[in-house]
Design an enzyme around this catalytic site. Structure first.
Site, PDB file in Angstrom:
ATOM      1  N   CYS A   1     -44.116  29.297  -8.908  1.00 31.00           N
ATOM      2  CA  CYS A   1     -45.267  29.254  -8.006  1.00 31.00           C
ATOM      3  C   CYS A   1     -45.611  27.795  -7.692  1.00 31.00           C
ATOM      4  O   CYS A   1     -45.389  26.902  -8.501  1.00 31.00           O
ATOM      5  CB  CYS A   1     -46.456  29.950  -8.652  1.00 31.00           C
ATOM      6  SG  CYS A   1     -47.908  30.044  -7.572  1.00 31.00           S
TER       7      CYS A   1
ATOM      8  N   ASP B   1     -48.431  26.650  -7.697  1.00 30.26           N
ATOM      9  CA  ASP B   1     -49.614  26.326  -8.508  1.00 30.26           C
ATOM     10  C   ASP B   1     -49.432  25.013  -9.279  1.00 30.26           C
ATOM     11  O   ASP B   1     -48.438  24.838  -9.992  1.00 30.26           O
ATOM     12  CB  ASP B   1     -49.867  27.490  -9.492  1.00 30.26           C
ATOM     13  CG  ASP B   1     -51.236  27.401 -10.145  1.00 30.26           C
ATOM     14  OD1 ASP B   1     -51.509  26.369 -10.796  1.00 30.26           O
ATOM     15  OD2 ASP B   1     -52.026  28.344  -9.998  1.00 30.26           O
TER      16      ASP B   1
ATOM     17  N   ARG C   1     -50.653  23.974 -11.841  1.00 26.55           N
ATOM     18  CA  ARG C   1     -50.728  24.053 -13.309  1.00 26.55           C
ATOM     19  C   ARG C   1     -49.438  24.520 -13.952  1.00 26.55           C
ATOM     20  O   ARG C   1     -49.365  24.668 -15.169  1.00 26.55           O
ATOM     21  CB  ARG C   1     -51.870  25.011 -13.699  1.00 26.55           C
ATOM     22  CG  ARG C   1     -53.221  24.555 -13.194  1.00 26.55           C
ATOM     23  CD  ARG C   1     -54.238  25.673 -13.264  1.00 26.55           C
ATOM     24  NE  ARG C   1     -53.897  26.779 -12.371  1.00 26.55           N
ATOM     25  CZ  ARG C   1     -54.620  27.894 -12.237  1.00 26.55           C
ATOM     26  NH1 ARG C   1     -55.715  28.038 -12.949  1.00 26.55           N
ATOM     27  NH2 ARG C   1     -54.248  28.839 -11.414  1.00 26.55           N
TER      28      ARG C   1
ATOM     29  N   HIS D   1     -46.738  33.419 -13.168  1.00 21.96           N
ATOM     30  CA  HIS D   1     -47.767  33.038 -14.141  1.00 21.96           C
ATOM     31  C   HIS D   1     -48.966  33.966 -13.995  1.00 21.96           C
ATOM     32  O   HIS D   1     -49.257  34.459 -12.909  1.00 21.96           O
ATOM     33  CB  HIS D   1     -48.184  31.570 -13.955  1.00 21.96           C
ATOM     34  CG  HIS D   1     -48.883  31.282 -12.661  1.00 21.96           C
ATOM     35  ND1 HIS D   1     -50.255  31.148 -12.575  1.00 21.96           N
ATOM     36  CD2 HIS D   1     -48.423  31.138 -11.397  1.00 21.96           C
ATOM     37  CE1 HIS D   1     -50.582  30.902 -11.315  1.00 21.96           C
ATOM     38  NE2 HIS D   1     -49.503  30.901 -10.573  1.00 21.96           N
TER      39      HIS D   1
ATOM     40  N   CYS E   1     -52.369  34.241 -11.141  1.00 20.96           N
ATOM     41  CA  CYS E   1     -51.802  33.618  -9.941  1.00 20.96           C
ATOM     42  C   CYS E   1     -52.683  33.944  -8.732  1.00 20.96           C
ATOM     43  O   CYS E   1     -52.936  35.113  -8.430  1.00 20.96           O
ATOM     44  CB  CYS E   1     -50.382  34.140  -9.713  1.00 20.96           C
ATOM     45  SG  CYS E   1     -49.612  33.468  -8.227  1.00 20.96           S
TER      46      CYS E   1
HETATM   47 CO    CO Z   1     -49.455  31.229  -8.580  1.00 23.16          CO
END
Ligand code: CO
Length: 201
Positions: free
Chosen positions: A42, A44, A46, A98, A101
């Protein structure tokens, strides 16, 4: 005037540290790229691929998009898979989702604006397909986490049917596709045990 000077300062420090620790580091990276893993994760912020699995530059080829979706109609992801398999000859493809998400959550809620809504369409369909299982879970957070897992499993399946992958297997190549999920709460990865190393029967 230079924008974001702190990032350039960080970069100079990082490059000096690398060269200090290992004077041949950059020469080696220039000479050859030979990762054995393709990471599909992803976007993302993090979930940084190299960091969470402790791999150095040169050791993992990375593709990231919103909600780590593999779509047979996405030339971006398909080109990455093609290059990784046919040119770099990697042996492992890791689809890493994750929990919590935001992309998965968006696909469970009211329609987003385009183009995000269209991008998330396969996850919205998956949510409908599994509505009974999801509805049986105790609360919204469990449903959200479960859909994160179901989506990883689905992306592994989509990958296993791509011509690039099917052809590699037909040629006798060792190529394993894995489905993992990362937990933001403790920084730990979990193997969803949906790995495949041959075409579906
Ligand atoms: Co995500």
């Amino acid at each position: 005037m230079q924008f974001l000077p702190e990032l350039f300062a960080n970069n100079r420090e990082w490059a000096a540290q690398q060269a200090g620790r290992d004077p041949d580091f950059f020469d080696r990276l220039c000479a050859i790229q030979r990762p054995d893993h393709l990471w599909i994760g992803c976007s993302d912020s993090r979930v940084p691929a190299n960091t969470i699995v402790g791999l150095a530059p040169g050791e993992v080829f990375v593709h990231r998009n919103v909600a780590n979706i593999v779509r047979p109609d996405d030339p971006n992801c398909l080109s990455v898979v093609q290059y990784a398999v046919d040119v770099l000859r990697i042996s492992h493809i890791i689809v890493c989702g994750h929990y919590r998400c935001g992309g998965i959550q968006a696909a469970m809620g009211p329609a987003s604006a385009e183009p995000l809504e269209g991008w998330l369409a396969p996850v919205r369909s998956l949510c409908r397909e599994h509505q009974d299982e999801l509805a049986a879970l105790a609360d919204g957070e469990r449903r959200w986490d479960r859909l994160c897992e179901l989506s990883v499993r689905s992306q592994v399946r989509v990958l296993s049917r791509l011509p690039t992958i099917v052809n590699a297997w037909a040629a006798g190549r060792r190529l394993v596709i894995h489905g993992w999920i990362y937990d933001l709460h403790d920084g730990l990865l979990r193997d969803l045990e949906v790995s495949v190393d041959r075409p579906a029967p």
